[in-house]
Design an enzyme around this catalytic site. Sequence first.
Site, short mmCIF file in Angstrom:
data_model
loop_
_atom_site.label_atom_id
_atom_site.label_comp_id
_atom_site.label_asym_id
_atom_site.label_seq_id
_atom_site.Cartn_x
_atom_site.Cartn_y
_atom_site.Cartn_z
N GLU A 66 16.58 93.23 4.38
CA GLU A 66 15.23 92.77 4.02
C GLU A 66 14.60 91.92 5.13
OE1 GLU A 66 14.75 91.95 -0.20
OE2 GLU A 66 13.57 90.19 0.39
N ASP A 67 15.40 91.11 5.78
CA ASP A 67 14.84 90.09 6.69
C ASP A 67 15.17 90.25 8.16
OD1 ASP A 67 13.71 88.88 4.49
OD2 ASP A 67 15.33 87.44 4.22
#
Length: 181
Positions: A66-67
């Site tokens: 996600e990051d």
Amino acid sequence: MDENPMVALARAYHFAAARHVHQRRKGEAAEPYMNHLTEVAELVAVATRGSDPEVIIAAVLHDTVEDTETTLDDLRVQFGERVAGLVAEVTDDKLLPKQTRKDLQIAHAAHASRGAQIIKLADKTSNLRALATSPPKDWGDERIAEYVDWAGRVVDACRGADRGLTAEFDKAAGVFKAAVA
Ligand code: ZN
């Protein structure tokens, strides 16, 4: 998993530290992002008494897709199918609008695997603890209350996954209720 789980876990910590190297938490204290990952992994490890190393490894890696630039294929190659699958279950689709992602987290939590639910419980617990001790500078009471409410709804969808972790979450959420009362 053919590899010794302690070796795989050590690799996961190093992998996550390298991938998140320039990230910090959103709160005023701006701790290294890695502190969030070590906390989530510890919560998962304690709750499961170390019985399922791949869930702890997935907890360490839970925000890499996600990051950071990490893909699920990277995780599959490095840590195997199950770890990649667990991370996939707790990864938001960043192409979707924020509110849709938040709604989907609640909807998906109930149907997630037990391992993914445990990671979710630990993640939300860590986030509420951070919000209590070091809220982001630009978050007012209303935004904080909204987040606590939403996190509670995600947790409500997977409370059955682990009693101890659910209790840890309720303790973390209780701090905000006491503040309001
Ligand atoms: Zn997280």
